[in-house]
Design a protein around this motif. Structure first.
Motif, PDB file in Angstrom:
ATOM      1  N   PRO A 254      44.037  19.906  54.129  1.00 56.29           N
ATOM      2  CA  PRO A 254      44.816  19.407  54.959  1.00 56.29           C
ATOM      3  C   PRO A 254      45.782  18.478  54.608  1.00 56.29           C
ATOM      4  O   PRO A 254      47.051  18.029  54.981  1.00 56.29           O
ATOM      5  CB  PRO A 254      43.785  18.729  56.088  1.00 56.29           C
ATOM      6  N   GLU A 255      45.522  17.707  53.462  1.00 54.90           N
ATOM      7  CA  GLU A 255      46.372  16.646  52.873  1.00 54.90           C
ATOM      8  C   GLU A 255      47.625  17.557  52.446  1.00 54.90           C
ATOM      9  O   GLU A 255      48.859  16.843  52.505  1.00 54.90           O
ATOM     10  CB  GLU A 255      45.736  15.948  52.078  1.00 54.90           C
ATOM     11  N   VAL A 256      47.497  18.421  51.674  1.00 52.59           N
ATOM     12  CA  VAL A 256      48.466  19.367  50.723  1.00 52.59           C
ATOM     13  C   VAL A 256      49.339  19.940  51.865  1.00 52.59           C
ATOM     14  O   VAL A 256      50.381  19.822  51.802  1.00 52.59           O
ATOM     15  CB  VAL A 256      47.818  20.555  50.057  1.00 52.59           C
ATOM     16  N   ALA A 257      48.693  20.437  53.009  1.00 52.59           N
ATOM     17  CA  ALA A 257      49.434  20.968  54.229  1.00 52.59           C
ATOM     18  C   ALA A 257      50.302  20.106  54.687  1.00 52.59           C
ATOM     19  O   ALA A 257      51.691  20.379  55.049  1.00 52.59           O
ATOM     20  CB  ALA A 257      48.504  21.616  55.181  1.00 52.59           C
TER      21      ALA A 257
ATOM     22  N   LEU B  64      53.382  19.445  52.583  1.00 48.45           N
ATOM     23  CA  LEU B  64      54.109  20.497  52.201  1.00 48.45           C
ATOM     24  C   LEU B  64      54.711  20.754  53.623  1.00 48.45           C
ATOM     25  O   LEU B  64      55.721  21.739  53.681  1.00 48.45           O
ATOM     26  CB  LEU B  64      53.665  21.809  51.660  1.00 48.45           C
ATOM     27  N   ARG B  65      54.315  20.062  54.626  1.00 47.39           N
ATOM     28  CA  ARG B  65      54.985  20.577  56.058  1.00 47.39           C
ATOM     29  C   ARG B  65      54.460  21.960  56.426  1.00 47.39           C
ATOM     30  O   ARG B  65      55.288  22.803  56.778  1.00 47.39           O
ATOM     31  CB  ARG B  65      56.048  20.248  56.065  1.00 47.39           C
ATOM     32  N   ARG B  66      53.455  22.469  55.855  1.00 53.32           N
ATOM     33  CA  ARG B  66      52.773  23.948  56.068  1.00 53.32           C
ATOM     34  C   ARG B  66      51.711  23.757  56.783  1.00 53.32           C
ATOM     35  O   ARG B  66      51.141  22.842  56.994  1.00 53.32           O
ATOM     36  CB  ARG B  66      52.915  24.686  54.761  1.00 53.32           C
ATOM     37  N   SER B  67      51.124  24.937  57.481  1.00 47.75           N
ATOM     38  CA  SER B  67      49.840  24.986  58.089  1.00 47.75           C
ATOM     39  C   SER B  67      48.768  25.122  57.102  1.00 47.75           C
ATOM     40  O   SER B  67      49.062  25.354  55.847  1.00 47.75           O
ATOM     41  CB  SER B  67      49.913  26.313  58.891  1.00 47.75           C
ATOM     42  N   VAL B  68      47.761  24.669  57.278  1.00 44.61           N
ATOM     43  CA  VAL B  68      46.603  24.809  56.365  1.00 44.61           C
ATOM     44  C   VAL B  68      46.267  26.289  55.916  1.00 44.61           C
ATOM     45  O   VAL B  68      45.994  26.625  54.992  1.00 44.61           O
ATOM     46  CB  VAL B  68      45.195  24.486  57.425  1.00 44.61           C
ATOM     47  N   ASP B  69      46.425  27.382  56.942  1.00 48.18           N
ATOM     48  CA  ASP B  69      46.343  28.689  56.522  1.00 48.18           C
ATOM     49  C   ASP B  69      47.352  29.034  55.450  1.00 48.18           C
ATOM     50  O   ASP B  69      47.015  29.830  54.571  1.00 48.18           O
ATOM     51  CB  ASP B  69      46.422  29.541  57.833  1.00 48.18           C
ATOM     52  N   ALA B  70      48.538  28.583  55.513  1.00 46.95           N
ATOM     53  CA  ALA B  70      49.637  28.786  54.623  1.00 46.95           C
ATOM     54  C   ALA B  70      49.362  28.312  53.138  1.00 46.95           C
ATOM     55  O   ALA B  70      49.541  29.002  52.098  1.00 46.95           O
ATOM     56  CB  ALA B  70      51.016  28.333  54.725  1.00 46.95           C
ATOM     57  N   VAL B  71      48.838  26.959  53.154  1.00 49.59           N
ATOM     58  CA  VAL B  71      48.347  26.611  51.847  1.00 49.59           C
ATOM     59  C   VAL B  71      46.997  27.416  51.299  1.00 49.59           C
ATOM     60  O   VAL B  71      47.129  27.350  50.148  1.00 49.59           O
ATOM     61  CB  VAL B  71      47.776  25.236  52.081  1.00 49.59           C
TER      62      VAL B  71
ATOM     63  N   MET C 247      50.606  11.159  55.815  1.00 55.65           N
ATOM     64  CA  MET C 247      51.366  10.714  54.374  1.00 55.65           C
ATOM     65  C   MET C 247      52.914  10.757  54.650  1.00 55.65           C
ATOM     66  O   MET C 247      53.667  11.830  54.535  1.00 55.65           O
ATOM     67  CB  MET C 247      51.066  11.766  53.572  1.00 55.65           C
ATOM     68  N   SER C 248      53.566   9.657  54.923  1.00 53.82           N
ATOM     69  CA  SER C 248      54.941   9.596  55.242  1.00 53.82           C
ATOM     70  C   SER C 248      55.698   9.245  53.814  1.00 53.82           C
ATOM     71  O   SER C 248      56.872   9.247  53.763  1.00 53.82           O
ATOM     72  CB  SER C 248      55.237   8.443  56.099  1.00 53.82           C
TER      73      SER C 248
END
Length: 69
Positions: free
Chosen positions: A19-22, A25-32, A1-2
């Motif tokens: 994973p798309e949300v991560a 947000l440029r965060r890890s899946v765990d952070a999301v 997603m650019s």
């Protein structure tokens, strides 16, 4: 997603997987998942998978900037 924003993009899905949300947000899946578990980001289960509505992700981002000065 650019793409830098979801607004006005017809080919973007209304439902996003974690994973798309991560990636957005440029965060890890765990952070999301932590954001979801602490109720900071709205999510639901759909077909056994955790999903986030695009509008809820946009609101989450807008709310983060609303508190910034």
């Amino acid at each position: 997603m650019s793409r830098s924003t979801f607004e006005g993009v017809a080919d973007q899905p209304d439902i996003l997987f974690v994973p798309e949300v991560a990636a957005r947000l440029r965060r890890s899946v765990d952070a999301v998942r932590w954001l979801i578990n602490t109720k900071q980001l709205k999510a639901a289960k759909l077909g056994g998978r955790v999903v986030v509505r695009r509008s809820d992700l946009e609101k989450f981002i807008e709310d983060a900037f609303a508190g910034a000065s």
